[in-house]
Design a protein around this motif. Sequence first.
Motif, PDB file in Angstrom:
ATOM      1  N   ASP A  43      27.706  34.612  56.056  1.00 32.37           N
ATOM      2  CA  ASP A  43      26.366  34.524  55.642  1.00 32.37           C
ATOM      3  C   ASP A  43      25.818  33.093  55.886  1.00 32.37           C
ATOM      4  N   GLY A  44      26.210  32.319  56.660  1.00 28.75           N
ATOM      5  CA  GLY A  44      25.711  31.198  57.002  1.00 28.75           C
ATOM      6  C   GLY A  44      26.572  29.928  56.048  1.00 28.75           C
ATOM      7  N   VAL A  45      27.498  30.306  55.172  1.00 32.81           N
ATOM      8  CA  VAL A  45      27.972  29.496  54.194  1.00 32.81           C
ATOM      9  C   VAL A  45      29.352  29.207  54.905  1.00 32.81           C
ATOM     10  N   PRO A  46      29.831  28.065  55.015  1.00 35.97           N
ATOM     11  CA  PRO A  46      31.241  27.905  55.260  1.00 35.97           C
ATOM     12  C   PRO A  46      32.250  28.328  54.246  1.00 35.97           C
ATOM     13  N   ARG A  47      33.510  28.840  54.903  1.00 36.45           N
ATOM     14  CA  ARG A  47      34.425  29.538  53.801  1.00 36.45           C
ATOM     15  C   ARG A  47      34.773  28.094  53.119  1.00 36.45           C
ATOM     16  N   ARG A  48      35.354  28.633  51.891  1.00 33.69           N
ATOM     17  CA  ARG A  48      35.918  27.698  50.944  1.00 33.69           C
ATOM     18  C   ARG A  48      37.218  28.313  50.562  1.00 33.69           C
ATOM     19  N   ASP A  49      37.878  27.343  50.091  1.00 31.73           N
ATOM     20  CA  ASP A  49      39.511  27.972  49.777  1.00 31.73           C
ATOM     21  C   ASP A  49      39.380  28.486  48.049  1.00 31.73           C
ATOM     22  N   ALA A  50      40.193  29.108  47.544  1.00 31.83           N
ATOM     23  CA  ALA A  50      40.405  29.666  46.315  1.00 31.83           C
ATOM     24  C   ALA A  50      40.502  28.720  45.327  1.00 31.83           C
ATOM     25  N   SER A  51      41.037  27.585  45.327  1.00 32.03           N
ATOM     26  CA  SER A  51      41.129  26.568  44.213  1.00 32.03           C
ATOM     27  C   SER A  51      39.560  25.997  44.121  1.00 32.03           C
ATOM     28  N   THR A  52      38.812  25.830  45.402  1.00 33.62           N
ATOM     29  CA  THR A  52      37.513  25.379  45.102  1.00 33.62           C
ATOM     30  C   THR A  52      36.707  26.365  44.499  1.00 33.62           C
ATOM     31  N   ILE A  53      36.702  27.555  44.696  1.00 36.04           N
ATOM     32  CA  ILE A  53      36.019  28.521  44.145  1.00 36.04           C
ATOM     33  C   ILE A  53      36.212  28.601  42.563  1.00 36.04           C
ATOM     34  N   ILE A  54      37.736  28.622  42.329  1.00 36.77           N
ATOM     35  CA  ILE A  54      37.718  28.711  40.802  1.00 36.77           C
ATOM     36  C   ILE A  54      37.342  27.254  40.012  1.00 36.77           C
ATOM     37  N   ASN A  55      37.449  26.148  40.602  1.00 35.95           N
ATOM     38  CA  ASN A  55      37.014  25.052  40.000  1.00 35.95           C
ATOM     39  C   ASN A  55      35.548  25.102  39.668  1.00 35.95           C
ATOM     40  N   GLU A  56      34.710  25.727  40.727  1.00 33.88           N
ATOM     41  CA  GLU A  56      33.365  25.790  40.654  1.00 33.88           C
ATOM     42  C   GLU A  56      32.821  26.863  39.477  1.00 33.88           C
ATOM     43  N   ARG A  57      33.544  27.903  39.388  1.00 33.89           N
ATOM     44  CA  ARG A  57      33.147  28.898  38.556  1.00 33.89           C
ATOM     45  C   ARG A  57      33.694  28.433  37.119  1.00 33.89           C
ATOM     46  N   TYR A  58      34.591  27.684  36.978  1.00 36.58           N
ATOM     47  CA  TYR A  58      34.912  26.891  35.675  1.00 36.58           C
ATOM     48  C   TYR A  58      34.038  26.118  35.229  1.00 36.58           C
ATOM     49  N   ALA A  59      33.476  25.142  36.169  1.00 44.32           N
ATOM     50  CA  ALA A  59      32.387  24.119  36.042  1.00 44.32           C
ATOM     51  C   ALA A  59      31.111  24.716  35.760  1.00 44.32           C
ATOM     52  N   ALA A  60      30.793  25.985  36.098  1.00 38.91           N
ATOM     53  CA  ALA A  60      29.511  26.653  35.597  1.00 38.91           C
ATOM     54  C   ALA A  60      29.779  27.392  34.551  1.00 38.91           C
ATOM     55  N   GLY A  61      30.895  27.577  34.022  1.00 38.61           N
ATOM     56  CA  GLY A  61      31.138  28.373  32.754  1.00 38.61           C
ATOM     57  C   GLY A  61      31.273  29.676  32.693  1.00 38.61           C
TER      58      GLY A  61
END
Length: 78
Positions: A43-61
């Motif tokens: 969907d036009g978004v570059p792939r991210r690794d799992a640790s980046t996704i987890i860090n972003e979700r934790y930072a977003a609460g």
Amino acid sequence: MTDFNSHMFFFGWEWILWIGFIFLLFSSVGNWGYAYRAHRKVDGVPRRDASTIINERYAAGELTRPQYLELKADLAAN
């Protein structure tokens, strides 16, 4: 034995074969390029690794600290 004359075989229309060959070559290269770019993005978004996704979700609460630590431990185990 008769001499085979390739120019008489196609009656001067062999240039159409070359145009078709060049068209197929360029379309194949274009299709490869499109498929390569399409599989690198979702969907036009570059792939991210799992640790980046987890860090972003934790930072977003979205994750609590115990959930975050559990997910990080699961990733480290793999």
